[in-house]
Design an enzyme around this catalytic site. Sequence first.
Site, PDB file in Angstrom:
ATOM      1  N   ARG A  33       0.824  -1.211   0.000  1.00 23.77           N
ATOM      2  CA  ARG A  33       0.000   0.000   0.000  1.00 23.77           C
ATOM      3  C   ARG A  33       0.856   1.258   0.000  1.00 23.77           C
ATOM      4  NH1 ARG A  33      -4.865  -0.479   4.231  1.00 23.77           N
ATOM      5  NH2 ARG A  33      -5.499   1.356   3.031  1.00 23.77           N
ATOM      6  N   ALA A  71      -3.888 -10.463   0.861  1.00 22.17           N
ATOM      7  CA  ALA A  71      -4.423  -9.205   1.387  1.00 22.17           C
ATOM      8  C   ALA A  71      -5.910  -9.349   1.680  1.00 22.17           C
ATOM      9  CB  ALA A  71      -4.196  -8.075   0.386  1.00 22.17           C
ATOM     10  N   ALA A  72      -6.362  -8.720   2.753  1.00 20.71           N
ATOM     11  CA  ALA A  72      -7.776  -8.795   3.110  1.00 20.71           C
ATOM     12  C   ALA A  72      -8.078  -7.785   4.205  1.00 20.71           C
ATOM     13  CB  ALA A  72      -8.135 -10.196   3.609  1.00 20.71           C
ATOM     14  N   ARG A  73      -9.359  -7.484   4.346  1.00 17.12           N
ATOM     15  CA  ARG A  73      -9.821  -6.828   5.568  1.00 17.12           C
ATOM     16  C   ARG A  73     -10.003  -7.953   6.572  1.00 17.12           C
ATOM     17  NH1 ARG A  73     -14.445  -4.945   8.619  1.00 17.12           N
ATOM     18  NH2 ARG A  73     -14.046  -2.823   9.363  1.00 17.12           N
ATOM     19  N   SER A 116     -10.214 -18.674   4.654  1.00 21.09           N
ATOM     20  CA  SER A 116     -10.285 -18.835   6.109  1.00 21.09           C
ATOM     21  C   SER A 116     -11.166 -20.021   6.468  1.00 21.09           C
ATOM     22  CB  SER A 116     -10.849 -17.568   6.761  1.00 21.09           C
ATOM     23  OG  SER A 116     -11.154 -17.797   8.121  1.00 21.09           O
ATOM     24  N   TYR A 142     -16.957 -11.540   8.371  1.00 18.33           N
ATOM     25  CA  TYR A 142     -15.672 -11.905   7.759  1.00 18.33           C
ATOM     26  C   TYR A 142     -15.791 -13.236   7.040  1.00 18.33           C
ATOM     27  CZ  TYR A 142     -10.791 -13.440   7.491  1.00 18.33           C
ATOM     28  OH  TYR A 142      -9.576 -13.921   7.062  1.00 18.33           O
ATOM     29  N   LYS A 146     -15.456 -14.086   2.918  1.00 20.61           N
ATOM     30  CA  LYS A 146     -14.519 -15.049   2.350  1.00 20.61           C
ATOM     31  C   LYS A 146     -15.246 -16.107   1.532  1.00 20.61           C
ATOM     32  CE  LYS A 146     -10.310 -13.884   3.747  1.00 20.61           C
ATOM     33  NZ  LYS A 146      -9.169 -13.699   2.827  1.00 20.61           N
ATOM     34  N   GLY A 191       4.225 -16.355  34.570  1.00 15.55           N
ATOM     35  CA  GLY A 191       3.993 -17.333  35.619  1.00 15.55           C
ATOM     36  C   GLY A 191       2.628 -17.263  36.269  1.00 15.55           C
TER      37      GLY A 191
END
Length: 320
Positions: A33, A71-73, A116, A142, A146, A191
């Site tokens: 970008r 690439a993806a949102r 995904s 999302y 996809k 821990g």
Amino acid sequence: MRVLVTGSSGFVGNRLLNVLANKKNVEVFAAARGESIDGPATVRLLKNFELSSAVDWTPNLIGFDVVVHAAARVHVMNDQALNPLEAFRAVNVKGTLKLAEQAASAGVRRFVFISSIKVNGESTTKDDAYSPDAVPAPLDPYGVSKMEAESGLKAIAQRTGMEVVIIRPVLVYGPGVKANFLKMMQWLDKGFPLPFGAIRNSRSLVALDNLVDLIILCMEHPAAANQTFMVSDGEDLSTTELLRRMACALDKPARLLPVPEWILRLGASLFGKSDLLQRLCGSLRVDISKTRDVLGWKPLVSVDSALKEAAIHFQESRKQ
């Protein structure tokens, strides 16, 4: 072979660039970008790349053999978009399909799409597993975006002859991992006693190097054309076992308290954390037998060696 990688600054894309840069007879380009990338000097740059249906990248795609589209949102918690589904569609569906159309017009031979597991859904039982041929059942914007991108890509492949390969990763971990996986490493490193010593779920994960290895195979393997593949480490773990092995990788004790799951779920419900607990206690398994059988692929690295690499990176980053 001339390869363009989108999403080159991301967790998966950046690792892919570094691996490809060391391969002979591969000319690697990164779509970025901005004006630069954090990557090998041998990688050439396609500047000011915008995943948008309004931009024509056809002239820039001429001469490429393969586009790996990472690439993806991405999926985010507490999405602030007024209409999350339309925000995801603008990038993940419209932008992806426009890029694929342009790639086909430019003569690109193969388009590898990083999808995904959310296309399949959010969970399985402990004994069941998602397969690439199962009916999609996404539950969030999302995952829907996809799924719609996958459907559109298959139509483009049929119409244009450009080969499309779809890969559906489960949770990816490795050096530089973020989100809940990083939080678990931080808890163990400090821990903290954790109430996750009696979780008997089963989850598939995939090490970053295993995913990258499969992507590279899918760039070239003849049998990968127009197929959908699941990918994992081939070893499913309960959250309790994952935490124990993660602690071992960190050289830290795993202070895991055997709190019954019903108590965890009750507490999560009271504090509005049911979604987080589902990711910790629920099962999500994938069947990678098609990936093994069709491509002859097997995981490049083991769970323990991948956890160790992630732990070393985590510990070194704290010193900086």
